[in-house]
Design an enzyme around this catalytic site. Sequence first.
Site, short mmCIF file in Angstrom:
data_model
loop_
_atom_site.label_atom_id
_atom_site.label_comp_id
_atom_site.label_asym_id
_atom_site.label_seq_id
_atom_site.Cartn_x
_atom_site.Cartn_y
_atom_site.Cartn_z
N SER A 185 0.84 -1.20 0.00
CA SER A 185 0.00 0.00 0.00
C SER A 185 0.87 1.24 0.00
O SER A 185 2.01 1.22 0.49
CB SER A 185 -0.91 0.02 1.24
N TYR A 198 -2.46 -0.72 10.35
CA TYR A 198 -2.58 -1.13 8.95
C TYR A 198 -1.31 -0.79 8.18
O TYR A 198 -0.75 -1.63 7.46
CB TYR A 198 -3.79 -0.44 8.31
#
Length: 293
Positions: A185, A198
Amino acid sequence: MMPDKYKKIHNEVSGQTQNQQPGIEEEMSPTPIFDDKDYKGSGKLKEKVAIVTGGDSGIGRAVSIAFAKEGANVAIVYLDPNEQEDAEKTVVLIEEFGVKAIKIETDLSDDENCRSAVDQVIQNFGHINIVVNNAGKQFPQKDFLQITPDQLQETFSTNIYSMFYLTQAALPHMSKGDTIVNTSSVTAYKGAPELIDYSATKGAITSFTRSLALNLVEKGIRVNAVAPGPIWTPLIPATFDKDKVKKHGDDTPIGRRGQPAENAAAYVFLASSDSSYMTGQTIHVDGGDFVGS
């Protein structure tokens, strides 16, 4: 598909939300663009077998369809019965391209479930050539002190432990020329103040990709990653409040959220022999979000 059409769907998104992760694609409005109709396959993955986690929707669905266009048989893995309708639709979409698909419902945070999923792929297709580790969850917290041990455990179990477990289960069935593609990500590179746990898992995925690539290089198995930015997937309305959903992607240099179909070609490239001189690398599909930060 021209960029202005992607811009049009960006402007159509309202402040919708969903109550449960990882979210349901069929409940989204407008539906994400999961198939670039202008993308024509050329047999790059003919007779290959791919397992795609989180393959029922979002980026996983788009990747599975692109793989099918390139001739691969695909096993999609999804988490729970709430996603069954999405999974069934994805199987239909895959098989429209003359290949075979199966769906597997399981929780990949458990190592035994990962072994079982791989066993099902072998039973149906006989081998595995491509592993796409794509399943993920995120739980925004403005206050770092509110990240509980249970949240931390769930985030890491889903996002990074599952990659270890599934890859370990699949590797004995893989050989020279096969590939692993992980979903990282943009948050691993630029950070995200409300997604600390995350982002930490995505940083771990990036390091996992580099280290595993070096570990497997003598076996001829390549390992790479894709780092998406703000992409219109079910995880977005299932994660953020209405205002953030509406503004999602506005602050990227390109000025909009991305669509799952815009990621798919990067996964095809890394899964195919087109990327034969690449391992341990990450492709950033993020609207310039990383460089623009």
